[in-house]
Design a protein around this motif. Structure first.
Motif, short mmCIF file in Angstrom:
data_model
loop_
_atom_site.label_atom_id
_atom_site.label_comp_id
_atom_site.label_asym_id
_atom_site.label_seq_id
_atom_site.Cartn_x
_atom_site.Cartn_y
_atom_site.Cartn_z
N GLY A 255 33.96 51.54 3.15
CA GLY A 255 34.97 51.10 4.13
C GLY A 255 35.54 49.74 3.79
N PHE A 256 34.69 48.84 3.32
CA PHE A 256 35.14 47.51 2.90
C PHE A 256 36.12 47.62 1.74
N GLN A 257 35.80 48.45 0.76
CA GLN A 257 36.69 48.62 -0.39
C GLN A 257 38.02 49.26 0.01
N ILE A 258 37.98 50.21 0.92
CA ILE A 258 39.21 50.84 1.39
C ILE A 258 40.09 49.83 2.12
N MET A 259 39.47 49.04 2.99
CA MET A 259 40.24 48.02 3.72
C MET A 259 40.84 46.99 2.76
N LYS A 260 40.07 46.64 1.73
CA LYS A 260 40.57 45.69 0.74
C LYS A 260 41.75 46.27 -0.02
N SER A 261 41.67 47.54 -0.41
CA SER A 261 42.76 48.15 -1.16
C SER A 261 44.01 48.33 -0.31
N GLN A 262 43.85 48.49 0.99
CA GLN A 262 44.99 48.62 1.89
C GLN A 262 45.56 47.28 2.33
N GLY A 263 44.90 46.20 1.94
CA GLY A 263 45.36 44.87 2.33
C GLY A 263 45.00 44.51 3.76
N ALA A 264 43.99 45.16 4.31
CA ALA A 264 43.60 44.92 5.70
C ALA A 264 42.29 44.16 5.80
N LEU A 265 41.92 43.46 4.75
CA LEU A 265 40.66 42.73 4.76
C LEU A 265 40.68 41.59 5.78
N GLY A 266 41.80 40.94 5.92
CA GLY A 266 41.94 39.87 6.91
C GLY A 266 41.76 40.39 8.33
N LYS A 267 42.27 41.56 8.58
CA LYS A 267 42.11 42.17 9.91
C LYS A 267 40.66 42.54 10.16
N LEU A 268 39.97 43.02 9.13
CA LEU A 268 38.56 43.35 9.27
C LEU A 268 37.74 42.11 9.59
N ILE A 269 38.01 41.03 8.89
CA ILE A 269 37.28 39.79 9.13
C ILE A 269 37.61 39.23 10.51
N THR A 270 38.85 39.37 10.95
CA THR A 270 39.22 38.92 12.29
C THR A 270 38.47 39.70 13.35
#
Length: 90
Positions: free
Chosen positions: A36-51
């Protein structure tokens, strides 16, 4: 200023964000944390995940203030600022 208490708060803030991110990915997606972390990173949503992962720090901050642990609460705020800067710069 007691630097040891500030460091404890900083570590609590970082661990709170990691725990919140882990809970978000495992509870609200069908993927394991790492996938899930890798998918979020590839979609550019890593900042949203951390938020979203930082939400438990609000509760932690309020509890520390209620227990009169101001230096630890300040460390939690510093952790949030550091995580924010890392997220923006990466």
């Amino acid at each position: 200023m007691n630097k040891k208490e500030l460091l404890y708060g900083f570590l609590l803030g970082v661990l709170g964000t990691l725990l919140g991110s882990y809970l978000f990915v495992t509870l609200f997606t069908e993927y394991s944390f790492w996938i899930g972390f890798q998918i979020m990173k590839s979609q550019g949503a890593l900042g949203k995940l951390i938020t979203l992962g930082s939400i438990p720090n609000l509760v932690l901050f309020a509890v520390l203030l209620r227990l009169n642990k101001e230096q630890r609460a300040r460390g939690v705020v510093f952790a949030l600022l550091a995580i924010t800067l890392i997220t923006v710069l990466l």
